[in-house]
Design a protein around this motif. Structure first.
Motif, PDB file in Angstrom:
ATOM      1  N   GLY A  38      16.747  26.514  33.161  1.00  0.00           N
ATOM      2  CA  GLY A  38      16.519  27.253  34.445  1.00  0.00           C
ATOM      3  C   GLY A  38      15.782  28.309  34.416  1.00  0.00           C
ATOM      4  O   GLY A  38      14.826  28.010  33.542  1.00  0.00           O
ATOM      5  N   SER A  39      15.958  29.352  35.162  1.00  0.00           N
ATOM      6  CA  SER A  39      14.608  30.199  35.399  1.00  0.00           C
ATOM      7  C   SER A  39      14.211  31.083  34.044  1.00  0.00           C
ATOM      8  O   SER A  39      13.237  31.489  33.914  1.00  0.00           O
ATOM      9  CB  SER A  39      14.933  31.508  36.374  1.00  0.00           C
ATOM     10  OG  SER A  39      15.277  30.613  37.598  1.00  0.00           O
ATOM     11  N   THR A  40      15.041  31.125  33.058  1.00  0.00           N
ATOM     12  CA  THR A  40      14.798  31.612  31.608  1.00  0.00           C
ATOM     13  C   THR A  40      13.402  31.121  31.227  1.00  0.00           C
ATOM     14  O   THR A  40      12.629  31.701  30.547  1.00  0.00           O
ATOM     15  CB  THR A  40      15.842  31.594  30.567  1.00  0.00           C
ATOM     16  OG1 THR A  40      15.995  30.219  30.595  1.00  0.00           O
ATOM     17  CG2 THR A  40      17.011  32.429  31.048  1.00  0.00           C
ATOM     18  N   PHE A  41      13.183  29.684  31.486  1.00  0.00           N
ATOM     19  CA  PHE A  41      11.964  29.013  31.122  1.00  0.00           C
ATOM     20  C   PHE A  41      10.704  29.589  31.641  1.00  0.00           C
ATOM     21  O   PHE A  41       9.716  29.271  31.022  1.00  0.00           O
ATOM     22  CB  PHE A  41      12.041  27.468  31.153  1.00  0.00           C
ATOM     23  CG  PHE A  41      11.322  26.766  30.646  1.00  0.00           C
ATOM     24  CD1 PHE A  41      11.162  26.444  29.213  1.00  0.00           C
ATOM     25  CD2 PHE A  41      10.009  26.314  31.363  1.00  0.00           C
ATOM     26  CE1 PHE A  41      10.006  25.828  28.692  1.00  0.00           C
ATOM     27  CE2 PHE A  41       8.706  25.708  30.622  1.00  0.00           C
ATOM     28  CZ  PHE A  41       8.960  25.363  29.438  1.00  0.00           C
ATOM     29  N   LYS A  42      10.915  30.216  32.837  1.00  0.00           N
ATOM     30  CA  LYS A  42       9.654  31.149  33.437  1.00  0.00           C
ATOM     31  C   LYS A  42       9.085  31.987  32.461  1.00  0.00           C
ATOM     32  O   LYS A  42       7.865  32.136  32.562  1.00  0.00           O
ATOM     33  CB  LYS A  42      10.010  31.823  34.675  1.00  0.00           C
ATOM     34  CG  LYS A  42      10.534  30.727  35.749  1.00  0.00           C
ATOM     35  CD  LYS A  42      11.357  31.386  36.911  1.00  0.00           C
ATOM     36  CE  LYS A  42      11.639  30.435  37.999  1.00  0.00           C
ATOM     37  NZ  LYS A  42      12.538  31.037  38.915  1.00  0.00           N
ATOM     38  N   ILE A  43       9.625  32.383  31.412  1.00  0.00           N
ATOM     39  CA  ILE A  43       8.916  33.384  30.317  1.00  0.00           C
ATOM     40  C   ILE A  43       7.970  32.269  29.663  1.00  0.00           C
ATOM     41  O   ILE A  43       6.753  32.907  29.483  1.00  0.00           O
ATOM     42  CB  ILE A  43      10.017  33.657  29.260  1.00  0.00           C
ATOM     43  CG1 ILE A  43      10.846  34.453  29.871  1.00  0.00           C
ATOM     44  CG2 ILE A  43       9.387  34.510  28.229  1.00  0.00           C
ATOM     45  CD1 ILE A  43      10.614  35.865  30.733  1.00  0.00           C
ATOM     46  N   VAL A  44       8.220  31.214  29.461  1.00  0.00           N
ATOM     47  CA  VAL A  44       7.215  30.291  28.726  1.00  0.00           C
ATOM     48  C   VAL A  44       5.988  30.073  29.809  1.00  0.00           C
ATOM     49  O   VAL A  44       4.900  30.149  29.413  1.00  0.00           O
ATOM     50  CB  VAL A  44       7.759  28.871  28.447  1.00  0.00           C
ATOM     51  CG1 VAL A  44       6.869  27.898  27.867  1.00  0.00           C
ATOM     52  CG2 VAL A  44       8.916  29.219  27.307  1.00  0.00           C
ATOM     53  N   THR A  45       6.544  29.788  30.996  1.00  0.00           N
ATOM     54  CA  THR A  45       5.470  29.383  32.034  1.00  0.00           C
ATOM     55  C   THR A  45       4.634  30.716  32.430  1.00  0.00           C
ATOM     56  O   THR A  45       3.289  30.602  32.278  1.00  0.00           O
ATOM     57  CB  THR A  45       5.886  29.081  33.245  1.00  0.00           C
ATOM     58  OG1 THR A  45       6.951  28.279  33.200  1.00  0.00           O
ATOM     59  CG2 THR A  45       4.926  28.755  34.475  1.00  0.00           C
ATOM     60  N   ALA A  46       5.069  32.045  32.065  1.00  0.00           N
ATOM     61  CA  ALA A  46       4.200  33.024  32.389  1.00  0.00           C
ATOM     62  C   ALA A  46       3.556  33.296  31.447  1.00  0.00           C
ATOM     63  O   ALA A  46       2.198  33.867  31.353  1.00  0.00           O
ATOM     64  CB  ALA A  46       5.316  34.291  32.607  1.00  0.00           C
ATOM     65  N   THR A  47       3.811  33.008  29.986  1.00  0.00           N
ATOM     66  CA  THR A  47       3.253  33.452  28.918  1.00  0.00           C
ATOM     67  C   THR A  47       1.882  32.348  28.906  1.00  0.00           C
ATOM     68  O   THR A  47       0.717  32.917  28.853  1.00  0.00           O
ATOM     69  CB  THR A  47       4.187  32.871  27.516  1.00  0.00           C
ATOM     70  OG1 THR A  47       5.017  33.951  27.560  1.00  0.00           O
ATOM     71  CG2 THR A  47       3.203  32.968  26.299  1.00  0.00           C
ATOM     72  N   ILE A  75      10.106  25.680  35.813  1.00  0.00           N
ATOM     73  CA  ILE A  75      11.406  26.528  36.269  1.00  0.00           C
ATOM     74  C   ILE A  75      12.569  26.183  35.840  1.00  0.00           C
ATOM     75  O   ILE A  75      13.719  26.632  35.992  1.00  0.00           O
ATOM     76  CB  ILE A  75      11.325  26.675  38.006  1.00  0.00           C
ATOM     77  CG1 ILE A  75      11.682  25.170  38.505  1.00  0.00           C
ATOM     78  CG2 ILE A  75      10.228  27.134  38.399  1.00  0.00           C
ATOM     79  CD1 ILE A  75      12.312  25.391  39.786  1.00  0.00           C
ATOM     80  N   GLY A  76      12.502  25.452  34.583  1.00  0.00           N
ATOM     81  CA  GLY A  76      13.504  25.180  33.695  1.00  0.00           C
ATOM     82  C   GLY A  76      14.399  24.187  34.301  1.00  0.00           C
ATOM     83  O   GLY A  76      15.727  23.856  34.068  1.00  0.00           O
ATOM     84  N   GLN A  77      14.003  23.063  35.450  1.00  0.00           N
ATOM     85  CA  GLN A  77      14.584  21.829  35.512  1.00  0.00           C
ATOM     86  C   GLN A  77      13.832  20.388  35.299  1.00  0.00           C
ATOM     87  O   GLN A  77      13.330  20.538  34.000  1.00  0.00           O
ATOM     88  CB  GLN A  77      14.871  22.037  37.083  1.00  0.00           C
ATOM     89  CG  GLN A  77      15.255  23.305  37.685  1.00  0.00           C
ATOM     90  CD  GLN A  77      16.904  22.906  37.556  1.00  0.00           C
ATOM     91  OE1 GLN A  77      17.531  21.861  37.350  1.00  0.00           O
ATOM     92  NE2 GLN A  77      17.721  24.037  37.892  1.00  0.00           N
ATOM     93  N   GLY A  78      13.742  19.717  36.060  1.00  0.00           N
ATOM     94  CA  GLY A  78      12.807  18.647  35.557  1.00  0.00           C
ATOM     95  C   GLY A  78      13.261  17.784  34.558  1.00  0.00           C
ATOM     96  O   GLY A  78      12.459  17.136  33.854  1.00  0.00           O
ATOM     97  N   GLY A  79      14.592  17.704  34.044  1.00  0.00           N
ATOM     98  CA  GLY A  79      14.968  17.065  32.938  1.00  0.00           C
ATOM     99  C   GLY A  79      15.046  17.699  31.622  1.00  0.00           C
ATOM    100  O   GLY A  79      15.189  17.575  30.612  1.00  0.00           O
ATOM    101  N   LEU A  80      14.423  19.009  31.775  1.00  0.00           N
ATOM    102  CA  LEU A  80      14.331  19.897  30.367  1.00  0.00           C
ATOM    103  C   LEU A  80      15.587  20.314  29.650  1.00  0.00           C
ATOM    104  O   LEU A  80      16.503  20.776  30.646  1.00  0.00           O
ATOM    105  CB  LEU A  80      13.388  21.204  30.784  1.00  0.00           C
ATOM    106  CG  LEU A  80      13.240  21.857  29.565  1.00  0.00           C
ATOM    107  CD1 LEU A  80      12.442  21.261  28.475  1.00  0.00           C
ATOM    108  CD2 LEU A  80      12.626  23.133  29.969  1.00  0.00           C
ATOM    109  N   GLU A  81      15.938  19.838  28.524  1.00  0.00           N
ATOM    110  CA  GLU A  81      17.055  20.365  27.785  1.00  0.00           C
ATOM    111  C   GLU A  81      16.919  21.101  26.677  1.00  0.00           C
ATOM    112  O   GLU A  81      15.999  20.818  25.900  1.00  0.00           O
ATOM    113  CB  GLU A  81      17.865  18.935  27.501  1.00  0.00           C
ATOM    114  CG  GLU A  81      18.372  18.314  28.651  1.00  0.00           C
ATOM    115  CD  GLU A  81      19.099  16.989  28.174  1.00  0.00           C
ATOM    116  OE1 GLU A  81      19.000  16.629  26.896  1.00  0.00           O
ATOM    117  OE2 GLU A  81      19.746  16.189  29.121  1.00  0.00           O
ATOM    118  N   VAL A  82      17.335  22.359  26.478  1.00  0.00           N
ATOM    119  CA  VAL A  82      17.339  23.310  25.504  1.00  0.00           C
ATOM    120  C   VAL A  82      18.366  23.642  24.733  1.00  0.00           C
ATOM    121  O   VAL A  82      19.536  23.375  25.448  1.00  0.00           O
ATOM    122  CB  VAL A  82      16.472  24.400  26.153  1.00  0.00           C
ATOM    123  CG1 VAL A  82      15.251  24.038  26.856  1.00  0.00           C
ATOM    124  CG2 VAL A  82      17.362  25.218  27.036  1.00  0.00           C
TER     125      VAL A  82
END
Lengths: 474, 436
Positions: free
Chosen positions: A200-209, A322-329
């Motif tokens: 989910g949106s926690t991945f936006k940290i990676v995008t922001a970086t 934004i942490g969707q699109g099939g991303l699994e962490v």
């Protein structure tokens, strides 16, 4: 008659030669094959007679120890049971099965880590293993368990400066004194390192970086936050389809505006995004000291469940952003993301063991903090940290506020999971504190929550665990 | 240096070995060096010294190395048995003393051992009777399908075959001394094979036949191989005819084939020998479990072994105790030795045996009369074959059959009989080396 006597002696010499040749065959030539013959129980019995070392928490609490089991053999006892079962694991020598630290740190626990012990082993009688000190904090573990309150989910806390694991608890857990007891819901699966969840949106940290560190954006760059926007030919909306208009990236992170970050990622392009994901540790198995089979890497998969090759043009990079699109962490991976930002962009190698100590109290092995990846520039890390601070101060993460003036940088996430319309979510919170001197980085997630949000469900757990750890001076 | 002084010095390694061995076991047991180990060493040394003085006074010219070799092997045996079972080691030490007494008695009463020739028919009958004893009801004792022992009052099991082997060798040496000439002269070729005249070879054949029948009845292939090998060795040295040996071996092969296919106990041994690691045989009753675990124990020993007292013999946590290595103090003691002192230690033990055989055959070569030559040859050969049969069985050179490892294995009859064998060899040697 003497000639016959000499010949007779020659024959006896030949016969004895055969005995020596055959003894050589068993002791040297075929020895390793015989030692591993499935019918051969000698190695197993030797293992049973080793008094394995203890596994200790950071405060000295004994997590695992050997107790006499008769006939000079030992079995393992885990006084903390399910509270530490996931990282500590178990060693059932009789069954030949082991998991967790008991398996990955087997050489130390059996006392094979130092050459001296193995050379003098036969003379010293009893073989005694080394104690393994870990960085795990029993109170933080307990608070994590309390916070999850029986809901399936996971809490991982790291010391961002060293990579030491401070807490690693998942629900459901199991009693490692009885590892074969049946249990439901994959209780032996360490969700912290093997759970596969959309971040989910926690991945936006990676995008922001990626956006800031690549030099293409700054925290005050303005992007149109309208809703919806078309990403990969399909409309993408904000929560409640809320339009934000032109906003800067700090605001877009504070209020977790999907359309902004999707557009940023599309503008950066798949190669840049993939490169930063790799730097954070995605696509690779985290180098933590757990058995290889018990740690999973994090990456996007197609709707058929197949992993995309890193940087594949088929990835829906806008939705991955934004942490969707099939991303699994895994929760561990997300704790590593928070940890990298906390430590000025320097991602440390995560580890559970801090030291191995032999029976005479000598430290025979010390795990020194090691840089895993230089993820971003220090300045980027500072800017991302400030943006994350806003999230807790005034955005979606306010329930995580620590109070007493300790600044907490965080990011919430609420991925929708399961069939549409059932309202199941995967709430997340990742973050670190204190911002000016980060001591704890954390990731919390709950599995298949019935409509819970990252801010309302995961953030309070993160808050109590971080408070516990900071109170102990971590 | 005189022969007796050399013997005295050669005893030093034996006493060092027994002290070092006990020390090693004690350190392993209790981590405390008890002075009991030194006491054991001192008592052993005193016994050896007394025996040495006895030999010095009675057999001044005898071979100086045989007694020290026997002492080294016996001391090693006591340490190994002690390490396996302390009670059995104490019994073994008592048998050791009895063995030394019988050793002395043999030397005193048969100082002129050629007197034995006069009683050869009595000796052979007694030997054969001893062989039958284990099969008799009430006194017989069967182990692993073979009738090997006699139960004495007090629960002691005694293996009479150990004495039979000496008696049969005495008879054969004496009988062939008389007939070897005629046997060679009267030999004729039948179908291209040289055979001795039946008239003179008859008694030997009868002994062979009776021994075989009894051994078939006793199911004791190991002793059979040992006796038969000694018979052929004496026959060969007496007649210098290799053809006799070839015919003898062919007859034995036929017998072995018959036994191997008709006696279940022996068929099982044979199958275990061929496929010791086959799952079905490993788990079968009286299957290959013992042999396979003996080999596993040797493999774990490697080059240098796991150290005195380190061998795992029982399965931990089993009540009653289940043996990982069955019969560790008797049949499988060589596997325990290899496990604890490795290939090097085991080879050293084998070389000690080979040196003993060498000194025995040397006495035979030096002896001036045929009976002495044949007697020493037979005794040395039967001793060497016994080592080959049991070590060969444990190392899977040949099928495993239960005979003792001379001087080392736990077993009263074995220790006592082998000291009598040693006494006879020393008597032959003393006469041979005495200046005329």
């Amino acid at each position: 008659m003497n000639a016959q006597i000499v010949r007779l002696f020659g024959l006896i010499v030949v016969l004895f030669g055969l005995l020596i040749v055959w003894t050589t065959r068993w002791t040297v030539i075929d020895a390793s094959a015989l030692n591993s013959n499935p019918l051969n129980s000698r190695a197993l019995i030797a293992q049973l007679r080793v008094k394995r070392g203890r596994i200790l928490a950071a405060d000295g609490t004994v997590l695992a120890r050997s107790v006499p089991a008769g006939g000079g053999t030992f079995s393992r006892s885990y006084s903390q049971g399910s509270l530490f079962a996931q990282p500590v694991g178990y060693a059932d020598v009789r069954e030949g099965s082991a998991a967790g630290l008991e398996r990955s740190r087997g050489p130390e626990l059996r006392g094979l880590s130092t050459g001296l012990t193995s050379i003098f082993g036969p003379l010293g009688g009893q073989q005694v293993g080394d104690d393994v000190d870990t960085s795990l904090d029993p109170r933080a573990q307990a608070v994590a368990r309390e916070g999850l309150a029986g809901r399936p989910g996971s809490v991982v806390a790291l010391d961002p400066r060293t990579g030491a694991v401070l807490a690693m608890y998942s629900d459901p857990s199991y009693d490692d004194n009885r590892p074969k007891a049946p249990c439901s819901d994959a209780c032996q699966l360490d969700r912290a390192t093997q759970g596969r969840y959309p971040p989910g949106s926690t991945f936006k940290i990676v995008t922001a970086t990626a956006a800031i560190d690549s030099g293409r954006y700054t925290p005050s760059s303005v992007v149109d936050g309208r809703s919806p926007v078309t990403i990969s030919g399909v409309p993408l909306a904000n929560d409640n389809d809320q339009p934000f208009g032109d906003i800067d990236l700090t605001t877009a992170l504070t209020y977790s505006v999907n359309t902004v970050w999707a557009q940023v990622a599309v503008a950066l392009g798949t190669p840049t995004m993939t490169s930063y994901m790799r730097r954070f540790g995605f696509y690779a198995t985290p180098p933590i000291d757990l058995p290889p089979g018990e740690v999973r890497s994090s990456y996007p998969v197609s709707s058929q469940g197949r992993a995309y090759p890193p940087g594949s043009p088929n990835e829906d990079i806008g939705r991955i952003a934004i942490g969707q699109g099939g991303l699994e962490v895994t929760p561990l991976q997300m704790a590593m993301v928070a940890s990298a930002v906390a430590n000025g962009g320097r991602l440390m190698r995560p580890h559970l063991m801090t030291r191995a100590i032999d029976q005479d109290g000598r430290t025979v092995k010390t795990v020194t903090p090691t840089l895993y990846h230089q993820v971003m520039q220090r300045s980027t890390a500072q800017q991302v940290a400030q943006m994350m601070e806003k999230v807790v101060d005034e955005g979606t993460g306010t329930p995580a506020q620590l109070g007493s003036g300790i600044p907490f940088a965080g990011k919430t996430g609420t991925a929708s999971v399961g069939p549409t319309g059932e309202g199941l979510t995967q709430p997340w919170f990742i973050g670190f504190a204190p911002i000016d001197d980060p001591q704890v980085a954390i990731a919390v997630t709950i599995e298949r929550s019935e409509g819970g949000f990252g801010g309302t469900v995961a953030a309070p757990i993160a808050k109590s665990v971080v408070q516990t750890l900071l109170a102990e001076g971590k | 240096m005189s022969a007796r002084n050399r013997e005295l010095f050669a005893l030093v390694p034996a006493s060092l070995l027994v002290t070092a061995g006990f020390t090693g076991v004690f350190i392993q047991r209790s981590n405390v060096l008890s002075n009991v180990s030194l006491t054991y060493g001192a008592i052993f040394l005193a016994l050896c010294l007394a025996t040495h003085l006895f030999i010095r006074f009675t057999l001044r010219h005898a071979d100086p190395y045989m007694f020290p070799l026997a002492a080294v092997l016996a001391s090693f045996g006591v340490v190994m048995v002690y390490r396996i079972d302390a009670t059995e080691a104490r019994q073994q030490a008592q048998w050791f003393v009895l063995g030394l007494l019988l050793f002395g008695a043999t030397i005193i009463f048969f100082r002129d051992y050629r007197r034995l020739e006069r009683y050869r028919y009595i000796i052979v009958l007694v030997s054969l009777a001893l062989l039958v004893l284990p099969r008799l009801p009430h006194v017989g004792y069967a182990a692993n399908g073979a009738y090997l022992g006699v139960r004495l009052p007090g629960g002691i099991v005694f293996q009479p075959t150990e004495f039979s082997k000496i008696g049969l060798v005495i008879f054969l040496a004496s009988y062939l001394r008389d007939t070897r000439q005629v046997m060679v002269m009267g030999a004729r070729r039948i179908l291209g094979v040289t055979l001795p005249p039946l008239k003179h070879f008859g008694p030997v054949l009868v002994i062979w036949g009776v021994a075989m029948v009894i051994l078939v009845a006793l199911h004791d292939v190991g002793s059979s191989l040992m006796f038969y090998g000694a018979l052929l060795a004496i026959l060969y040295v007496a007649t210098a005819r290799l053809s006799f040996v070839v015919v003898g071996l062919a007859a034995f092969a036929l017998g072995a084939w018959f036994l191997g296919t008709h006696v279940a106990h022996i068929t099982g041994r044979f199958e275990s020998w061929l496929h010791p690691f086959q799952y079905r045989l490993y788990h079968a009753p009286l299957g290959s479990y013992q042999l396979a675990n003996g080999i596993f124990a040797q493999a774990a020993g490697g080059l240098f072994g796991q150290g005195f007292g380190q061998s795992v013999l029982t399965i931990p946590g089993t009540h009653p105790v289940a043996y990982l290595l069955p019969a560790p103090e008797t049949d499988m003691i060589y596997a325990v030795i290899t496990n604890e002192v490795g290939l090097f230690g085991a080879t050293a033990v084998l070389i000690a045996y080979l040196l003993f055989v060498y000194r025995g055959l040397k006495a035979a070569a030096l002896a001036r009369d045929s009976f002495s030559k044949l007697l020493a040859t037979g005794l040395a050969a039967v001793f060497g074959l016994q080592v080959f049969v049991i070590v060969g069985g444990v190392t899977r050179v040949i099928p495993l059959t239960g005979v003792t490892l001379p001087f080392i294995s736990y077993g009263g009859a074995s220790i006592v009989a082998n000291f009598v064998l040693l006494a006879l060899l020393l008597l032959v040697s003393d006469r041979a080396r005495r200046p005329s």
